[in-house]
Scaffold this active site. Sequence first.
Site, PDB file in Angstrom:
ATOM      1  N   ARG A 103       0.884  -1.174   0.000  1.00 53.34           N
ATOM      2  CA  ARG A 103       0.000   0.000   0.000  1.00 53.34           C
ATOM      3  C   ARG A 103       0.915   1.215   0.000  1.00 53.34           C
ATOM      4  NH1 ARG A 103      -5.260   1.480   3.589  1.00 53.34           N
ATOM      5  NH2 ARG A 103      -6.071   0.021   2.050  1.00 53.34           N
ATOM      6  N   HIS A 130      -7.501   0.746  -6.257  1.00 56.18           N
ATOM      7  CA  HIS A 130      -7.698  -0.094  -5.067  1.00 56.18           C
ATOM      8  C   HIS A 130      -8.390  -1.385  -5.530  1.00 56.18           C
ATOM      9  CE1 HIS A 130      -7.894  -1.216  -1.018  1.00 56.18           C
ATOM     10  NE2 HIS A 130      -8.738  -0.347  -0.512  1.00 56.18           N
ATOM     11  N   GLN A 133     -10.244  -3.999  -3.153  1.00 55.26           N
ATOM     12  CA  GLN A 133     -11.508  -3.499  -2.608  1.00 55.26           C
ATOM     13  C   GLN A 133     -12.650  -3.706  -3.601  1.00 55.26           C
ATOM     14  OE1 GLN A 133     -12.058  -1.706   0.570  1.00 55.26           O
ATOM     15  NE2 GLN A 133     -14.099  -2.357  -0.041  1.00 55.26           N
ATOM     16  N   ASP A 221     -17.162   7.241  -1.286  1.00 55.50           N
ATOM     17  CA  ASP A 221     -15.909   7.163  -0.517  1.00 55.50           C
ATOM     18  C   ASP A 221     -15.659   8.562   0.049  1.00 55.50           C
ATOM     19  OD1 ASP A 221     -13.426   6.360   0.465  1.00 55.50           O
ATOM     20  OD2 ASP A 221     -12.438   6.299  -1.494  1.00 55.50           O
ATOM     21  N   CYS A 261     -16.248   1.792   1.010  1.00 60.25           N
ATOM     22  CA  CYS A 261     -15.079   0.941   1.315  1.00 60.25           C
ATOM     23  C   CYS A 261     -14.614   1.106   2.749  1.00 60.25           C
ATOM     24  CB  CYS A 261     -13.955   1.227   0.336  1.00 60.25           C
ATOM     25  SG  CYS A 261     -13.317   2.914   0.408  1.00 60.25           S
ATOM     26  N   ARG A 289     -13.483  -8.479   2.151  1.00 60.54           N
ATOM     27  CA  ARG A 289     -12.051  -8.241   1.870  1.00 60.54           C
ATOM     28  C   ARG A 289     -11.269  -9.497   2.216  1.00 60.54           C
ATOM     29  NH1 ARG A 289     -10.017  -3.118   1.916  1.00 60.54           N
ATOM     30  NH2 ARG A 289      -8.159  -4.151   1.140  1.00 60.54           N
TER      31      ARG A 289
HETATM   32  N1  NVA Z   1      -9.906   6.732  -1.297  1.00 59.78           N
HETATM   33  C1  NVA Z   1      -9.519   6.330   0.032  1.00 59.78           C
HETATM   34  C2  NVA Z   1      -9.744   4.866   0.216  1.00 59.78           C
HETATM   35  C3  NVA Z   1      -9.396   4.341   1.578  1.00 59.78           C
HETATM   36  C4  NVA Z   1      -9.568   2.856   1.701  1.00 59.78           C
HETATM   37  C5  NVA Z   1      -8.057   6.693   0.259  1.00 59.78           C
HETATM   38  O1  NVA Z   1      -7.260   6.500  -0.666  1.00 59.78           O
HETATM   39  O2  NVA Z   1      -7.735   7.166   1.334  1.00 59.78           O
HETATM   40  N1   CP Z   2     -11.125  -0.027   2.754  1.00 59.69           N
HETATM   41  C1   CP Z   2      -9.857  -0.116   3.171  1.00 59.69           C
HETATM   42  O1   CP Z   2      -8.923  -0.349   2.405  1.00 59.69           O
HETATM   43  O2   CP Z   2      -9.705   0.054   4.515  1.00 59.69           O
HETATM   44  P1   CP Z   2      -8.343   0.293   5.290  1.00 59.69           P
HETATM   45  O3   CP Z   2      -7.792   1.619   4.856  1.00 59.69           O
HETATM   46  O4   CP Z   2      -8.731   0.284   6.745  1.00 59.69           O
HETATM   47  O5   CP Z   2      -7.378  -0.805   4.960  1.00 59.69           O
END
Ligand code: NVA
Ligand code: CP
Length: 302
Positions: A103, A130, A133, A221, A261, A289
């Site tokens: 990540r 992502h 997800q 989101d 998500c 997930r």
């Molecule tokens: N769009 C959000 C998703 C978090 C799971 C981010 O990138 O922070």
């Molecule tokens: N939806 C998701 O990826 O959650 P986290 O940021 O908690 O991993």
Amino acid sequence: MKKDFLCLSDWTRQELENIFTLTRDLKAKQKAGIRHHILSGQTFGMIFEKSSTRTRVSFEVGMMHLGGHAIFLSSSNTQMGRGEPIKDTARCMARFVDGVMIRTFSQQSVEEFAQFSSVPVINGLTDMYHPCQIMADLFTVIEHKGDYQGLTFCWIGDGNNMANSWINAAAVLGFELRVATPKGYEPNADVMKRAADAGARIVYTNDPQVAACGAHVLNTDVWASMGQEAEQQEREKAFAGYQINMDLVALADPDCVVMHCLPAHRDEEITDEVMESRHSIIFDEAENRLHVQKAIMATLMG
Ligand code: NVA
Ligand code: CP
């Protein structure tokens, strides 16, 4: 040849369907208490350069269910965080572990990591995509609606990593998608062009009501993703009117499902009322997930 899971567009419809089939099987086994140690003795490295609750826990628990072991690595206490080149970290990690999840911020970093890694690499979220997800989201829709085919999906809010991945999914799987974003917050232009070239059925609008009208799946989101915290206030202004609330849900199909998500900012992009309503499948989505990522790891590493 090893395969990575970096972007949904790298996969065919049949391959994604196979992952859903395996997900169903692994989920049923876990619920029935049937051992499924298909990655027995394997080790999975998880590199986090951003925060996480669901992704970290679901991959770590998933690897344990599969008979393997997961190692959590944070950029703040690994050499990558001190500037060690990605290609060096990738090659060393591959000498120790059987698969890697990352990540991070740029999609290019994940691609470079995969290029230099001799073991499979999974994208656990970048600024661009992502994919894990969206696989969990689609599996959840299949569980609740029987199939994703024949449904109208809509995305309301920021044209972010989630929106880009939904566009890729619509292009590969062929479902109808409507994307409503404010002007200036549209999804990535290359992603939209590639989807259009692939014949995807996607409508882009600045009107959330147009997107929601008669839709079967409403999805949103946060308005400011990780790394955009400084833009929170200006984004709150730009996204006013893009909230998923009961008025918007009322325009959708009477049996529509609502997804997020997580983490959510309740009463910002989605109301508390909608999150707690009969339409919300948000916590099934979170649980899936685990099941879908087990299938992804088993597909890549099994
Ligand atoms: N769009 C959000 C998703 C978090 C799971 C981010 O990138 O922070
Ligand atoms: N939806 C998701 O990826 O959650 P986290 O940021 O908690 O991993």
